[in-house]
Design an enzyme around this catalytic site. Structure first.
Site, PDB file in Angstrom:
ATOM      1  N   ASP A   1       0.864  -1.178   0.000  1.00  8.47           N
ATOM      2  CA  ASP A   1       0.000   0.000   0.000  1.00  8.47           C
ATOM      3  C   ASP A   1       0.900   1.227   0.000  1.00  8.47           C
ATOM      4  O   ASP A   1       2.017   1.175  -0.508  1.00  8.47           O
ATOM      5  CB  ASP A   1      -0.955  -0.029   1.196  1.00  8.47           C
TER       6      ASP A   1
ATOM      7  N   HIS B   1       2.210   1.956  -3.183  1.00 11.25           N
ATOM      8  CA  HIS B   1       1.261   2.877  -3.792  1.00 11.25           C
ATOM      9  C   HIS B   1       1.740   4.319  -3.716  1.00 11.25           C
ATOM     10  O   HIS B   1       0.937   5.248  -3.822  1.00 11.25           O
ATOM     11  CB  HIS B   1      -0.113   2.744  -3.133  1.00 11.25           C
TER      12      HIS B   1
END
Length: 502
Positions: A310, A333
């Protein structure tokens, strides 16, 4: 009396006077010598008291002479060793360190002892593997400046039972002052058992909607796990290492691997320093942020390597004066501010600097994401000198963030202003820039300078830069040309109420 007798008596008297006079002079001479010695001793004591103010008078009681040329004393601190009262080795409190025995109670006992001693050190020695269940190392009555020296390995249980119905963290430090986690060791969350039902319980990143049409394979992210793990999975997945309500927190040197959810979280902390940290988890491990900041200020993160599933770094509401530099990010991310304003909440973020960053093979680059319906503001943000390589969307503002298939349209929004992008270079695989700002509260004062983003391969079908209700200015030509910014200020910009403003 005859003359001879008188002469004898006179001679005797003269001799007696001479003897008495000699004796008196000798006594006076001795008295003078003793008096000089007494004055010398008192002077010596006075000088010593001047040098050692506050020391006990009994220290030199009975001394009658000052030592000649005393040797100099080196004022060095004592060496800390395993016999020092400031060192608390978990092995001395019953820990086995064999990777099989539950060492939670030994860690608790070591902490209870260390908590009472200022600037003490807890040792997690190398060449040992410690199985530890959920544990909280708590203040607020602990002494300050405790050091947690992790040179060995700490591993999480491989079943869910110790976590009961669900805990927000595995290892927690709360309400401490001057806490330091350092060393060359490993914290291993063994998170694969927590990722197995990812598709049913955990939302996708909201930006996947920008990417799925070009890369449908990202929908299949489930990690295969062994069926040998026992216990029912709790609804809440724990963060590996969390700090709450603490001041002057330092984390350095260690590696955190395979957390069930976030790897490292700071909540309601002031004065945070993170450097020389390594975070490692697979690109498809869900919701495994590298570093998560919330309600924290005066934060410094640098010289750190973050690879996760993430956001490499996630900055949430209540954060201010955050400085991030010299960080390697990927996979992951990217570095994100938000999501902010979920469920109509107020969010305030200010004075954020992110610079000198390398990103490789990440979903996003630098991103600000907010939910519709929120309030508050994000202001004073600088993204500078960001090198991207094979990043899907390097620059993103998304005020329509949604991690579901569909979210309700709402008019209120978190206000974004004073956002600067400079010297962002490298390659992208989907879209160079995506600015989607609120209809009722557009983004303002967005500036771009020295942006050079090229597609990884020219023959790929790529999206052009996208802007919606984004007001700002270009300070230089960009690659590709970003001609969608609106100049000036919006004509009908919704004014937030006093209650909504930060």
């Amino acid at each position: 009396m005859s003359p001879s007798t008188f002469r004898s008596l006179t001679l005797l008297l003269l001799v007696s006077l001479l003897i008495w006079s000699a004796t008196f002079g000798t006594c006076n001479a001795r008295r003078g010598k003793h008096s000089r010695q007494s004055r010398s001793f008192r002077t010596s004591m006075y000088k010593k008291k001047g040098k050692n103010h506050g020391s006990s008078h009994q220290h030199n009681h009975g001394s009658r002479s000052k030592p000649k040329n005393p040797p100099p004393v080196a004022l060095v601190p004592p060496k800390k060793g395993h016999n020092s009262p400031a060192i608390f080795d978990v092995l001395h409190f019953g820990a086995k360190g064999d990777g099989k025995t539950d060492d939670t109670k030994a860690f608790q006992a070591a902490w209870a002892a260390s908590c009472k001693v200022e600037a003490s050190t807890i040792i997690i020695p190398s060449k040992h593997e410690f199985l530890v269940g959920p544990i909280s190392f708590s203040g607020p009555y602990c002494q300050h400046n405790i050091v947690f020296q992790i040179d060995g390995t700490i591993i999480a249980p491989t079943n869910f039972n110790p976590f009961g119905s669900g805990l927000f963290q595995w290892l927690e430090f709360t309400k401490l002052v001057g806490i330091t986690i350092q060393g060359t060791g490993l914290i291993d969350g063994r998170g694969a058992i927590w990722w197995q039902d990812y598709s049913s319980n955990d939302p996708l990143d909201g930006e996947l909607k920008l990417i799925v049409p070009l890369n449908a394979s990202v929908a299949n992210l489930q990690t295969p796990v062994s069926s040998s793990f026992v216990g029912k999975m709790p609804n809440i997945k724990p963060t590996a290492l969390r700090f709450y309500g603490s001041f002057n927190v330092t984390v350095t040197g260690i590696t955190i691997r395979n957390s069930p959810q976030c790897h490292l979280k700071f909540d309601n902390c002031v004065g945070v320093s993170v450097y020389s940290l390594n975070v490692l988890s697979p690109a498809d491990s869900p919701n495994t942020d590298g570093i998560h900041l919330q309600n924290s200020r005066e934060v410094l993160i640098h010289n750190t390597n973050l690879a996760c599933g993430d956001d490499c770094i996630s900055i949430q509401t209540g954060c201010s004066n955050v400085y991030i530099h010299n960080v390697n990010c990927g996979p992951g991310h990217g570095i994100s501010i938000g999501g902010l304003g979920k469920d109509n909440t107020k969010a305030c973020v200010a004075n954020i600097t992110v610079r000198d960053i390398n990103m490789h093979n990440t979903m996003n680059g630098v991103r600000i994401k907010t939910w519709q319906g929120g309030s508050g503001s994000v202001q004073g943000v600088l993204f500078s000198n960001i090198q991207v390589s094979e990043v899907q969307v390097p620059i993103i503002i998304d005020q329509f963030y949604c991690d579901k298939s569909k979210c309700k349209n709402q008019t209120t929004a978190v206000a974004l202003s004073g956002i600067t992008y400079e010297r962002i270079r490298g390659t992208y695989t989907v879209k160079p820039v995506h600015f989607a700002c609120s209809d009722s509260l557009p983004c303002t004062e967005v500036t771009l300078n020295t942006i050079a983003l090229k597609p990884l391969e020219e023959h790929y079908h790529m999206y052009d830069p996208f802007c919606w209700r984004t007001f700002g200015e270009l300070y230089s030509t960009t690659v590709p040309p970003i001609n969608c910014l609106e100049t000036g200020k919006p004509l009908k910009n919704q004014i937030q109420t006093y209650h909504d403003a930060c």
